[in-house]
Structure formats: structure tokens, C-alpha cells
Design a protein around this motif. Structure first.
Motif, PDB file in Angstrom:
ATOM      1  N   GLU A 270      36.164   9.447 -16.758  1.00 44.57           N
ATOM      2  CA  GLU A 270      35.740  10.978 -17.113  1.00 44.57           C
ATOM      3  C   GLU A 270      37.216  11.889 -16.813  1.00 44.57           C
TER       4      GLU A 270
ATOM      5  N   ARG B 151      29.554  21.652  -8.156  1.00 38.35           N
ATOM      6  CA  ARG B 151      29.899  20.914  -7.503  1.00 38.35           C
ATOM      7  C   ARG B 151      30.751  20.621  -6.202  1.00 38.35           C
ATOM      8  N   ILE B 152      31.598  20.286  -5.608  1.00 36.76           N
ATOM      9  CA  ILE B 152      32.435  20.571  -4.589  1.00 36.76           C
ATOM     10  C   ILE B 152      33.606  19.343  -4.424  1.00 36.76           C
ATOM     11  N   GLY B 153      34.742  20.425  -4.923  1.00 37.72           N
ATOM     12  CA  GLY B 153      36.171  19.387  -5.525  1.00 37.72           C
ATOM     13  C   GLY B 153      36.778  18.648  -4.164  1.00 37.72           C
ATOM     14  N   ASN B 154      37.516  19.522  -3.723  1.00 43.55           N
ATOM     15  CA  ASN B 154      38.582  19.023  -2.445  1.00 43.55           C
ATOM     16  C   ASN B 154      37.176  19.660  -1.066  1.00 43.55           C
ATOM     17  N   PRO B 155      36.905  18.095  -0.205  1.00 40.18           N
ATOM     18  CA  PRO B 155      36.679  18.832   1.050  1.00 40.18           C
ATOM     19  C   PRO B 155      37.179  19.083   1.960  1.00 40.18           C
ATOM     20  N   LEU B 156      38.288  19.134   2.242  1.00 38.83           N
ATOM     21  CA  LEU B 156      39.124  19.160   3.438  1.00 38.83           C
ATOM     22  C   LEU B 156      39.653  20.622   3.788  1.00 38.83           C
ATOM     23  N   MET B 157      40.074  21.218   4.369  1.00 39.19           N
ATOM     24  CA  MET B 157      39.539  22.302   5.429  1.00 39.19           C
ATOM     25  C   MET B 157      40.813  23.721   3.843  1.00 39.19           C
TER      26      MET B 157
ATOM     27  N   ARG C  93      39.945  11.582 -14.982  1.00 42.62           N
ATOM     28  CA  ARG C  93      39.971  10.590 -13.980  1.00 42.62           C
ATOM     29  C   ARG C  93      39.582   9.565 -13.685  1.00 42.62           C
TER      30      ARG C  93
ATOM     31  N   ALA D 222      46.633  15.540  -0.642  1.00 42.24           N
ATOM     32  CA  ALA D 222      47.041  16.796  -1.611  1.00 42.24           C
ATOM     33  C   ALA D 222      46.543  17.954  -1.610  1.00 42.24           C
ATOM     34  N   ASP D 223      46.504  19.289  -1.021  1.00 46.80           N
ATOM     35  CA  ASP D 223      45.642  20.006  -1.409  1.00 46.80           C
ATOM     36  C   ASP D 223      45.823  20.850  -2.662  1.00 46.80           C
ATOM     37  N   GLU D 224      45.172  22.418  -2.762  1.00 49.35           N
ATOM     38  CA  GLU D 224      45.132  23.313  -4.731  1.00 49.35           C
ATOM     39  C   GLU D 224      46.665  23.392  -4.497  1.00 49.35           C
TER      40      GLU D 224
ATOM     41  N   ARG E  99      39.621  15.133  -6.668  1.00 48.40           N
ATOM     42  CA  ARG E  99      38.458  16.532  -6.362  1.00 48.40           C
ATOM     43  C   ARG E  99      38.968  17.095  -6.933  1.00 48.40           C
ATOM     44  N   VAL E 100      40.387  17.256  -5.271  1.00 48.57           N
ATOM     45  CA  VAL E 100      41.149  18.528  -5.469  1.00 48.57           C
ATOM     46  C   VAL E 100      41.241  18.764  -7.271  1.00 48.57           C
TER      47      VAL E 100
ATOM     48  N   THR F  47      40.462  18.753  -9.629  1.00 50.58           N
ATOM     49  CA  THR F  47      39.670  19.813 -11.193  1.00 50.58           C
ATOM     50  C   THR F  47      39.203  20.707 -10.783  1.00 50.58           C
ATOM     51  N   ASP F  48      39.656  20.997  -8.628  1.00 53.76           N
ATOM     52  CA  ASP F  48      39.408  22.763  -8.581  1.00 53.76           C
ATOM     53  C   ASP F  48      40.843  23.266  -9.390  1.00 53.76           C
TER      54      ASP F  48
ATOM     55  N   MET G 170      39.987  10.390  -3.874  1.00 52.65           N
ATOM     56  CA  MET G 170      40.227  12.620  -3.119  1.00 52.65           C
ATOM     57  C   MET G 170      41.091  13.811  -4.452  1.00 52.65           C
TER      58      MET G 170
ATOM     59  N   HIS H  77      40.444  27.094   3.113  1.00 51.02           N
ATOM     60  CA  HIS H  77      40.366  28.811   2.783  1.00 51.02           C
ATOM     61  C   HIS H  77      39.224  28.950   3.222  1.00 51.02           C
TER      62      HIS H  77
ATOM     63  N   ILE I 207      38.207  15.712 -18.032  1.00 54.61           N
ATOM     64  CA  ILE I 207      38.200  17.140 -17.708  1.00 54.61           C
ATOM     65  C   ILE I 207      39.170  18.124 -18.719  1.00 54.61           C
TER      66      ILE I 207
END
Lengths: 180, 341
Positions: free
Chosen positions: B222, A60-66, B261, B320-322, B241-242, B244-245, B238, A68, B224
Motif C-alpha cells: 500500500e 481509520r484507527i492508526g496506532n492502537p496504543l495508549m 507499507r 514506535a509511537d508517533e 499504523r503509527v 500512517t498517523d 503495527m 493521547h 500512501i
């Protein structure tokens, strides 16, 4: 998961180049996301897309943003702003036609310079500069074997009703593939 | 068979048709316009009705008329356009007409900007227009999930006789993912709908039954790795999804972190919070002031988890990013940020 950034000016085919990568992954039943630079940057100025691809089925792909990237394809100098979004040891394919030859790259990147304009002209496919870069990237990263990558690329163009250009597109891909 | 690569907006438009949508009226606005553009071509091709209205107010009024007569009606827009439709949505909800409203959310108050955001959470989950009603609100985190939601949206709207809002985000509308499109459903129209009638005791009794049924039956979420979690992130769309990572990264470091979620934003999934006892909840939202955080605070209280602090990472007009979430998580752990509740 693999992440590849395809960046340049609007019109250099960077969005299509990325879409071909997503298509290849989808054909192999891998999860994939294609995220374009969104907003005013799409009109004439900087354009980019980031493609993410699972490496095994169901990943599964989480964050689709640029974030790494494993590879950056830079069609012009402003695209090198995204070097900060690449991993240590990332592959960077630079269009030497559009970037100062004295540009100083971070030492932890593997940089390959390809003159996409000259190579595309040589095979009489000026519009295929993105495919020249795609070919070079494919060889360096070994993402897919050459013949498989070419077959999938041709299938992509056929799905858009553009199979009549396949021969020219293969020539552009190979020009890049053989240049690195 | 390989999945089809589709842009979010186009995939949801096609899913609406396959789910039975027979009527569309809307007015263009970025980042939603591909929905209209796609339907303007596709609906006449399969014998369905497409109208580009003269304004958002006309569009929602046409949707109301169509829904009243039993058509499966759709409109779509973004933040400012959905604001203009609120009076119509209030009438539609009051008269128990089923319809579907797609909001491809962009950032902003007033005109806002074209940036992807979640700033319309409060409006969509609180009814939005005048009066006292709710729309069923669904928020996909992937294009496939959006397709599946849209495909079933008319069944839900007609089952509960209530408008359904699908709240996506500009990024989800513009990006491409692999999608399996479902087959066309046979279109069964409801026929003319009898409204509950004017306000009064009868109306209120009927609406109470209607409202309670939605609340009881439509929580969707959901979870997790929440069972043993010391810290539970809460995010939809969105940012989820971040997150989740982030859960995978932090679990890899031995941190007990989980994620809730919400899939339906209204009714809010309170049941997701039952039985878990974290040290803190942390919402991650693409807005300025935090909106989801209010519902999470209520959920924390309702779950009986005691006085659990609720934090909010609101990242303005950028998802937000990771790194941003990891950084905020460390600050929560070290006590260097203050809880919201």
C-alpha cells in the motif's frame, strides 16, 4: 477519534469495562480497537486496556496504543501513572476508594472522584465497580446519551449470555452516572 | 450489520477454517496459544482434524504429511517454535507442498520475551531453514486484513505450490477490532501431490519457473502519498499504523511525507519504489538492528532513484509511537543521525 484508558488491578473489571466501550462503538458502525496491557502485568498486578473509537463512520484507527487519551478511568493509584498519556483537559475518573485523597493531580485535567466500592455495594452489585466508573465517565464525557449507553451495555452482556444481570448492571451504571 | 469484535488470534483461526483449513497440528507458545485453544474446540465441531502435537518438530512433520495428501494444513507458533519447525518447512518447500504457517511474532533471540516485535522478518523472508527456497510471507496491519489474508492463504499456497507464512505480531494477536468474517468456502482438496523430486537439473529447472512466477506475481503493498514525497517512511504491521498517523501529522504541517507499507514481505514489493524520487527513505521497525532496512536499500537502488540515503528507526521491543517517529524524522532532516545505507 476518541481514546479512553481503563486501568486498575486485575479483577476490577477494567478489561471488560473497555470492551463494553468498544462494543458500543462497533454497534454504531464505528471503527474501534481494544488493546489490553499485554504480558506479565495481566496476572494479578496492574491491568489496563486502551480503547480507541472513530467519531465518524470509516475513520481509520492508526496506532492502537495508549498515547493521547481523552479520558482515564483509574480504579487504583498505580493507574494514575497513565496521566502522562492523557491530553490536556482530559477527563480523569478516579476511584476514591483506591487513591489517596491528597493525591496531587496535574492542573490541566478534569478530575472526578467516585467511590466505586461504596456505590457498587449500595446497589448490591460489588462486581459492578467497573460499571459504576463507566456510568460516571459516560455522564462527564457525554460520549453517548444515558439511555443509549444503557441499552448498548445491556446488549453487550446479552451477547455474552449474561442478560440476567442486566438489572443489577443498570443500577451500578446509574449509581456512577448520578454521582458526578 | 455491526462488525463482530474479535481477538486477533481467534479471528485468524476462524478465518483459516472459513478459507478451507482441514488439518491443524501445533504446540502451545505465548502469544499464539489462543489460536490453538480456539481451533481445539472449533475443528472437531465442524468435522476437521486438530492435533496438539508432542513438539513443534512433530507438528510440522504432521503438517507435511497432511499437505502431501492434499489436506489444507495449518500450524502456528511464535518465534522460538517456528525456529524448531524450520527443517520441516525446508522439506515442505522443497517438495512443493502447499500449507500455511502462522507466526505471531514475539521479541527475541533465543527464548526472547513476550513483547510484541518484528524480529523474525529476516528468517521468514529468507526461507529460514536449510537450502535455497522462499516462503510467501504476508504481514497484516489490522485484524481484518489478517482475516482476509488467512481466508485466501490456501488459494495462494495451492496456486503456487508453496508454503505461505502469515507473520503477525503479539499485539495484533492480543488486541480486538471489529471484523467482518467471510462465509465458509467449499473445501476442494488437491489430492496426493507429486513432489518435484530429488535435487538435480530437472528439479532446478522446475524450481526456477516456480520461483520466478511468485516473484513476478505476488508483490503486494500500500502506498500512501508517496508521489510527491520528499521523505518516504517504510513500515509493515503495527509500526505501519503509527506511520500512517505520522504521515497525516506531517502533511498537516506542510511536510511532503509518504508511506510504503509492504503487505507481502516476500516477494518484497520492489515495484512500490518505482518512479518516486525522495530525499530519503526511513524504515520504522520493532527490532534491534534493523532488518527491513536491508530490503529497502536494495529497493532504492533497484528503482533507479540514485544514491538516496536509507535510514532506520529500530525501536527494540516496543512499537514506535508517533512522537518517536516524529523525533527521528526531525533528526533525519537536520542531519543529526547517520543513514544506514
Amino acid at each position: 477519534m476518541k481514546e479512553i484508558i481503563f486501568a486498575g488491578f486485575g479483577g476490577q473489571g477494567v478489561l471488560t469495562g473497555g470492551l463494553i466501550l468498544s462494543f458500543m462503538a462497533a454497534e454504531k458502525d464505528l471503527e474501534t480497537t481494544w488493546m489490553p496491557a499485554y504480558g506479565a502485568t495481566m496476572r494479578g498486578g496492574k491491568a489496563n486496556c486502551v480503547v480507541k473509537m472513530g467519531e465518524v463512520g470509516g475513520e481509520r484507527i492508526g496506532n492502537p496504543l495508549m498515547g493521547h487519551a481523552d479520558a482515564l478511568i483509574a480504579m487504583n493509584e498505580p493507574s494514575l501513572d497513565y496521566l502522562g498519556k492523557t491530553k490536556k483537559g482530559a477527563v480523569v475518573i478516579v476511584n476514591s476508594h483506591g487513591v489517596d485523597e491528597n493525591y496531587e493531580y496535574p492542573s490541566d485535567k478534569k478530575v472526578y472522584k467516585v467511590d466505586s466500592v461504596e456505590l457498587a455495594e449500595k446497589v448490591s452489585n460489588e462486581q459492578g465497580q467497573n460499571l459504576v466508573m463507566l456510568g460516571a465517565m459516560m455522564k462527564v464525557t457525554e460520549l453517548y446519551p444515558k439511555d443509549e449507553a444503557i441499552d448498548l451495555m445491556c446488549k453487550f452482556f446479552a451477547s455474552k449470555g449474561k442478560e440476567k444481570y442486566n438489572e443489577k448492571n443498570i443500577a451500578a451504571f446509574l449509581a456512577g452516572y448520578d454521582a458526578v | 450489520m455491526a462488525k463482530e469484535l474479535l481477538k486477533g488470534n481467534e479471528a485468524l483461526a476462524e478465518a483459516a477454517l472459513r478459507g478451507g483449513c482441514t488439518f491443524y497440528s501445533g504446540y502451545p507458545i505465548t502469544p499464539q496459544t489462543e489460536v490453538m485453544e480456539y481451533l481445539s474446540d472449533r475443528m472437531p465441531e465442524i468435522g476437521r482434524t486438530f492435533i496438539q502435537a508432542e513438539s513443534e518438530i512433530a507438528a510440522i512433520s504432521q503438517v507435511m504429511g497432511a499437505a502431501w495428501t492434499g489436506e489444507k494444513a495449518l500450524t502456528s507458533s511464535s518465534g522460538p517454535g517456528v525456529s524448531l519447525k524450520q527443517e520441516g518447512i525446508s522439506y515442505i518447500a522443497h517438495n512443493n507442498f502447499p500449507c500455511v504457517i502462522l507466526n505471531v511474532c514475539r521479541w527475541g533471540n533465543g527464548l526472547g520475551s513476550l513483547d510484541s516485535a518484528q524480529t523474525d522478518y529476516n528468517r521468514e523472508t529468507r526461507g529460514g531453514g536449510q537450502g535455497d527456497y522462499r516462503c510467501i510471507v504476508m504481514a497484516p496491519a489490522s485484524i481484518q486484513e489478517g482475516v482476509d489474508m488467512m481466508y485466501d492463504a490456501y488459494d495462494v499456497a495451492e496456486e503456487y505450490h508453496n508454503p505461505v507464512v502469515i507473520l503477525t505480531e503479539a499485539m495484533l494477536g492480543q488486541m480486538i477490532e471489529g471484523v467482518n468474517l467471510p462465509e465458509f468456502k467449499p473445501v476442494k482438496k488437491l489430492g496426493l501431490i507429486r513432489p518435484y523430486g530429488r535435487a538435480g537439473k530437472d528439479y532446478m529447472e522446475k524450481y526456477a519457473v516456480h520461483y520466478n512466477r511468485m516473484v513476478d506475481e505476488l508483490e503486494r503493498w500500500e502506498s500512501i502519498q508517496t508521489e510527491d514525497a520528499d521523505y518516504v517512511l517504510v513500515a509493515f504491521g503495527m509500526p505501519s499504523r503509527v506511520c500512517t498517523d505520522v504521515v497525516s501529522i506531517l502533511r498537516g504541517k506542510g511536510e511532503k511525507v509518504g508511506l510504503i507499507r509492504p503487505i507481502n514481505l516476500w516477494p518484497f514489493p520492489f515495484k512500490a519504489f518505482e518512479g518516486i524520487r525522495p530525499k530519503a527513505f526511513i524504515t520504522v521497525e520493532t527490532n534491534e538492528t534493523g532488518q527491513l532496512v536491508d530490503d529497502v536499500a536494495i529497493a532504492a537502488k533497484k528503482s533507479g532513484a540514485g544514491d538516496v540515503p536509507v535510514y532506520c528507526l529500530a525501536t527494540h521491543h516496543e512499537c514506535a509511537d508517533e512522537e518517536a517517529v516524529l523525533d527521528y524524522f526531525e533528526k533525519v532532516k537536520s542531519g543529526s543521525v547517520k543513514e544506514r545505507y
